[in-house]
Structures are given as structure tokens and as C-alpha cells.
Scaffold this motif. Structure first.
Motif, PDB file in Angstrom:
ATOM      1  N   SER A  93      14.725  13.764  -7.048  1.00  0.00           N
ATOM      2  CA  SER A  93      14.124  14.659  -6.048  1.00  0.00           C
ATOM      3  C   SER A  93      12.691  14.277  -5.719  1.00  0.00           C
ATOM      4  O   SER A  93      12.183  14.606  -4.646  1.00  0.00           O
ATOM      5  N   LEU A  94      12.038  13.571  -6.627  1.00  0.00           N
ATOM      6  CA  LEU A  94      10.642  13.185  -6.412  1.00  0.00           C
ATOM      7  C   LEU A  94      10.482  11.857  -5.682  1.00  0.00           C
ATOM      8  O   LEU A  94       9.358  11.501  -5.317  1.00  0.00           O
ATOM      9  N   VAL A  95      11.571  11.144  -5.466  1.00  0.00           N
ATOM     10  CA  VAL A  95      11.467   9.832  -4.828  1.00  0.00           C
ATOM     11  C   VAL A  95      10.771   9.921  -3.474  1.00  0.00           C
ATOM     12  O   VAL A  95       9.861   9.150  -3.171  1.00  0.00           O
ATOM     13  N   LYS A  96      11.188  10.861  -2.639  1.00  0.00           N
ATOM     14  CA  LYS A  96      10.604  10.964  -1.303  1.00  0.00           C
ATOM     15  C   LYS A  96       9.114  11.248  -1.372  1.00  0.00           C
ATOM     16  O   LYS A  96       8.335  10.786  -0.524  1.00  0.00           O
ATOM     17  N   HIS A  97       8.695  12.002  -2.376  1.00  0.00           N
ATOM     18  CA  HIS A  97       7.276  12.310  -2.515  1.00  0.00           C
ATOM     19  C   HIS A  97       6.488  11.077  -2.967  1.00  0.00           C
ATOM     20  O   HIS A  97       5.372  10.843  -2.500  1.00  0.00           O
ATOM     21  N   LEU A  98       7.087  10.282  -3.844  1.00  0.00           N
ATOM     22  CA  LEU A  98       6.438   9.053  -4.292  1.00  0.00           C
ATOM     23  C   LEU A  98       6.264   8.082  -3.127  1.00  0.00           C
ATOM     24  O   LEU A  98       5.191   7.502  -2.939  1.00  0.00           O
ATOM     25  N   ALA A 123       2.668   5.744   0.965  1.00  0.00           N
ATOM     26  CA  ALA A 123       2.382   5.481   2.374  1.00  0.00           C
ATOM     27  C   ALA A 123       1.026   6.065   2.773  1.00  0.00           C
ATOM     28  O   ALA A 123       0.259   5.442   3.516  1.00  0.00           O
ATOM     29  N   GLU A 124       0.726   7.257   2.289  1.00  0.00           N
ATOM     30  CA  GLU A 124      -0.560   7.876   2.604  1.00  0.00           C
ATOM     31  C   GLU A 124      -1.714   7.107   1.965  1.00  0.00           C
ATOM     32  O   GLU A 124      -2.818   7.046   2.520  1.00  0.00           O
ATOM     33  N   THR A 125      -1.465   6.499   0.808  1.00  0.00           N
ATOM     34  CA  THR A 125      -2.494   5.671   0.179  1.00  0.00           C
ATOM     35  C   THR A 125      -2.765   4.431   1.019  1.00  0.00           C
ATOM     36  O   THR A 125      -3.921   4.024   1.188  1.00  0.00           O
ATOM     37  N   VAL A 126      -1.708   3.838   1.565  1.00  0.00           N
ATOM     38  CA  VAL A 126      -1.886   2.687   2.457  1.00  0.00           C
ATOM     39  C   VAL A 126      -2.726   3.081   3.662  1.00  0.00           C
ATOM     40  O   VAL A 126      -3.651   2.358   4.067  1.00  0.00           O
ATOM     41  N   ASP A 127      -2.419   4.235   4.234  1.00  0.00           N
ATOM     42  CA  ASP A 127      -3.205   4.716   5.380  1.00  0.00           C
ATOM     43  C   ASP A 127      -4.675   4.893   5.000  1.00  0.00           C
ATOM     44  O   ASP A 127      -5.578   4.545   5.771  1.00  0.00           O
ATOM     45  N   ALA A 128      -4.922   5.442   3.813  1.00  0.00           N
ATOM     46  CA  ALA A 128      -6.296   5.661   3.375  1.00  0.00           C
ATOM     47  C   ALA A 128      -7.032   4.338   3.202  1.00  0.00           C
ATOM     48  O   ALA A 128      -8.217   4.224   3.535  1.00  0.00           O
ATOM     49  N   VAL A 131      -0.887   9.655  -6.077  1.00  0.00           N
ATOM     50  CA  VAL A 131       0.029   8.663  -6.650  1.00  0.00           C
ATOM     51  C   VAL A 131       0.034   8.788  -8.173  1.00  0.00           C
ATOM     52  O   VAL A 131       1.090   8.745  -8.818  1.00  0.00           O
ATOM     53  N   LEU A 132      -1.157   8.947  -8.753  1.00  0.00           N
ATOM     54  CA  LEU A 132      -1.252   9.112 -10.202  1.00  0.00           C
ATOM     55  C   LEU A 132      -0.481  10.341 -10.662  1.00  0.00           C
ATOM     56  O   LEU A 132       0.182  10.323 -11.709  1.00  0.00           O
ATOM     57  N   MET A 133      -0.545  11.418  -9.882  1.00  0.00           N
ATOM     58  CA  MET A 133       0.191  12.621 -10.233  1.00  0.00           C
ATOM     59  C   MET A 133       1.695  12.343 -10.296  1.00  0.00           C
ATOM     60  O   MET A 133       2.404  12.843 -11.177  1.00  0.00           O
ATOM     61  N   GLN A 134       2.191  11.525  -9.366  1.00  0.00           N
ATOM     62  CA  GLN A 134       3.604  11.175  -9.379  1.00  0.00           C
ATOM     63  C   GLN A 134       3.962  10.400 -10.642  1.00  0.00           C
ATOM     64  O   GLN A 134       5.020  10.624 -11.246  1.00  0.00           O
ATOM     65  N   VAL A 135       3.098   9.483 -11.050  1.00  0.00           N
ATOM     66  CA  VAL A 135       3.342   8.722 -12.280  1.00  0.00           C
ATOM     67  C   VAL A 135       3.396   9.661 -13.479  1.00  0.00           C
ATOM     68  O   VAL A 135       4.305   9.583 -14.325  1.00  0.00           O
ATOM     69  N   VAL A 136       2.431  10.577 -13.554  1.00  0.00           N
ATOM     70  CA  VAL A 136       2.399  11.530 -14.664  1.00  0.00           C
ATOM     71  C   VAL A 136       3.633  12.421 -14.640  1.00  0.00           C
ATOM     72  O   VAL A 136       4.243  12.695 -15.682  1.00  0.00           O
ATOM     73  N   PHE A 137       4.033  12.855 -13.454  1.00  0.00           N
ATOM     74  CA  PHE A 137       5.189  13.745 -13.306  1.00  0.00           C
ATOM     75  C   PHE A 137       6.457  13.049 -13.808  1.00  0.00           C
ATOM     76  O   PHE A 137       7.235  13.603 -14.597  1.00  0.00           O
ATOM     77  N   ALA A 161      13.180  -5.421  -4.728  1.00  0.00           N
ATOM     78  CA  ALA A 161      13.685  -4.058  -4.536  1.00  0.00           C
ATOM     79  C   ALA A 161      14.554  -3.945  -3.289  1.00  0.00           C
ATOM     80  O   ALA A 161      14.142  -4.364  -2.199  1.00  0.00           O
ATOM     81  N   ASP A 162      15.754  -3.386  -3.455  1.00  0.00           N
ATOM     82  CA  ASP A 162      16.657  -3.192  -2.319  1.00  0.00           C
ATOM     83  C   ASP A 162      16.078  -2.227  -1.293  1.00  0.00           C
ATOM     84  O   ASP A 162      16.408  -2.294  -0.113  1.00  0.00           O
ATOM     85  N   SER A 163      15.225  -1.307  -1.736  1.00  0.00           N
ATOM     86  CA  SER A 163      14.713  -0.271  -0.837  1.00  0.00           C
ATOM     87  C   SER A 163      13.480  -0.701  -0.056  1.00  0.00           C
ATOM     88  O   SER A 163      12.933   0.096   0.702  1.00  0.00           O
ATOM     89  N   LEU A 164      13.045  -1.950  -0.226  1.00  0.00           N
ATOM     90  CA  LEU A 164      11.897  -2.410   0.553  1.00  0.00           C
ATOM     91  C   LEU A 164      12.198  -2.350   2.046  1.00  0.00           C
ATOM     92  O   LEU A 164      13.321  -2.660   2.467  1.00  0.00           O
ATOM     93  N   PRO A 165      11.222  -2.004   2.875  1.00  0.00           N
ATOM     94  CA  PRO A 165      11.418  -2.115   4.325  1.00  0.00           C
ATOM     95  C   PRO A 165      11.740  -3.568   4.693  1.00  0.00           C
ATOM     96  O   PRO A 165      11.377  -4.503   3.970  1.00  0.00           O
ATOM     97  N   THR A 166      12.419  -3.737   5.814  1.00  0.00           N
ATOM     98  CA  THR A 166      12.954  -5.044   6.178  1.00  0.00           C
ATOM     99  C   THR A 166      11.904  -6.143   6.211  1.00  0.00           C
ATOM    100  O   THR A 166      12.087  -7.213   5.621  1.00  0.00           O
ATOM    101  N   LEU A 167      10.796  -5.912   6.886  1.00  0.00           N
ATOM    102  CA  LEU A 167       9.783  -6.950   7.010  1.00  0.00           C
ATOM    103  C   LEU A 167       9.146  -7.252   5.655  1.00  0.00           C
ATOM    104  O   LEU A 167       8.865  -8.416   5.334  1.00  0.00           O
ATOM    105  N   ALA A 168       8.933  -6.218   4.850  1.00  0.00           N
ATOM    106  CA  ALA A 168       8.367  -6.422   3.515  1.00  0.00           C
ATOM    107  C   ALA A 168       9.333  -7.223   2.649  1.00  0.00           C
ATOM    108  O   ALA A 168       8.913  -8.075   1.858  1.00  0.00           O
ATOM    109  N   ARG A 169      10.631  -6.972   2.793  1.00  0.00           N
ATOM    110  CA  ARG A 169      11.619  -7.734   2.021  1.00  0.00           C
ATOM    111  C   ARG A 169      11.634  -9.194   2.456  1.00  0.00           C
ATOM    112  O   ARG A 169      11.695 -10.106   1.627  1.00  0.00           O
TER     113      ARG A 169
END
Length: 202
Positions: free
Chosen positions: A18-23, A28-33, A49-55, A118-126
Motif C-alpha cells: 500500500s505504501l508503494v505509490k507513496h514512495l 518524484a517530488e524529491t526530483v522536482d525539488a 523519502v526518509l519517512m518512507q524508509v523508516v516506515f 528494475a522492471d518498474s523503471l519508466p521506459t526511457l530510464a530503463r
């Protein structure tokens, strides 16, 4: 986080899945920052991001898998093992990226230079990751002689292809995924042939 896990109904019902989408969103928001935000924005997003790791580590500890300390120690061990030129007095390798990939591949007992992408990488990143792996550890390093281009040239050329594909009614993301899969298959087949030739010559 432990208090929230115990006393907040929302936090209490979360799982790794359930936390995957939040991670993904927090990354993505970190990239924007990094690209367009302020130092304060970056500080906030890194905290998220750190909170997600701790969670995730907290949930894992509840399941008896591992703790946050285990995560930190494993990362430290990996960094030490991957930097023998820092921790063991080894010489700095001439081709740092290729040497890094070889150590990583050996440590994880991977047969192909493409294993672990990672299979879930976006196409260009893969596609970029496949190019990196091919260059740093592919069967014949076919891209080693390719003519480099600048970041600006890369962006403009990719944008032109996207625009031309749109005009032609082509799903450029799907077309790229198909091409990347074919490319990966070609690399894997080359690796198999190289191993077979090596065994035959031995």
C-alpha cells in the motif's frame, strides 16, 4: 513512526504494497525539488523519502524480517565492499563504472549484465540503464565506440522523435518499450554465445 503505527488507524493499516505509490510519489517530488525547488523544498522532500524508509523498516521489523539498523548496516557493508580503493588500499580502477558493475555482478551472482534492472523503471530510464549496463559490462561493449552527444542534443533529439511519433499516431512509449525488450534479448543472446565460445575454447 512507532507511535503513529500504534495509535493512528491509517498508519496502522499500511503495508509494504500500500505504501508503494507513496514512495514513488515522494521520490518524484524529491526530483522536482532538486531540479526546480529551493533548498527548503529539498530538505522537506528528503525527509519524506526518509519517512518512507523508516516506515517500511518498521513494518518489516513487526514481521520479524529486519530492522532499520539492519538496513543501515547492510548499506554500510555494501559501500565498503564496493570501494576497495578507499577501504582496502586498492588502486583506483581506470574504468571506475565498469569495475563497479563487475563487483556488483559478482556479489549478486548475476549471469547477465542486465540482471537486476528494475522492471518498474519508466521506459526511457530503463533504456538508459540498459545502455549503461551494456557499455560497462556487455558482451562486446558495442556502444564503446558510439559518438557521444551533449545533454542538450540528447534532449532535443528525443523531443523531435516524440513530436514526429505523435504526428504519425505512434505510441512512442510503447514503441520504445518494444525496442528495449528486443535490444535486451539481443544482448542476452550475445552473452550466451560468448559464454559458449569461452567454454569451447577452454
Amino acid at each position: 513512526m512507532a507511535r503513529l503505527r500504534a495509535d493512528c488507524p491509517w498508519d496502522a493499516r499500511q503495508t509494504h504494497v500500500s505504501l508503494v505509490k507513496h514512495l514513488v510519489e515522494e521520490c518524484a517530488e524529491t526530483v522536482d525539488a532538486i531540479e526546480t525547488g529551493s533548498p527548503a523544498d529539498l530538505r522537506e522532500e528528503l525527509g519524506d523519502v526518509l519517512m518512507q524508509v523508516v516506515f517500511h523498516a518498521l513494518i518489516a521489523s513487526e514481521d520479524g524480517w529486519f530492522t532499520l539498523d539492519d538496513v543501515i548496516n547492510a548499506t554500510a557493508d555494501k559501500l565498503i565492499a564496493r570501494h576497495p580503493h578507499v577501504y582496502e588500499g586498492a588502486e583506483l580502477p581506470a574504468d571506475f563504472d565498469a569495475s563497479w558493475e563487475r563487483r556488483k555482478r559478482a556479489a549478486k551472482h548475476r549471469e547477465s549484465c542486465l540482471d537486476g534492472i528494475a522492471d518498474s523503471l519508466p521506459t526511457l530510464a530503463r533504456a538508459a540503464k540498459v545502455a549503461q549496463r551494456e557499455h560497462n559490462g556487455g558482451p562486446d561493449r558495442a556502444s564503446a565506440g558510439a559518438e557521444p552527444i551533449t545533454a542538450e542534443q540528447a534532449g532535443e533529439q528525443i523531443l523531435q522523435i516524440v513530436r514526429r511519433a505523435q504526428i504519425g499516431g505512434v505510441d512512442v512509449d510503447q514503441a520504445t518499450r518494444t525496442a528495449v525488450r528486443a535490444w535486451e534479448q539481443e544482448i542476452r543472446e550475445q552473452e550466451v554465445r560468448a559464454r559458449e565460445q569461452g567454454l569451447a575454447s577452454a
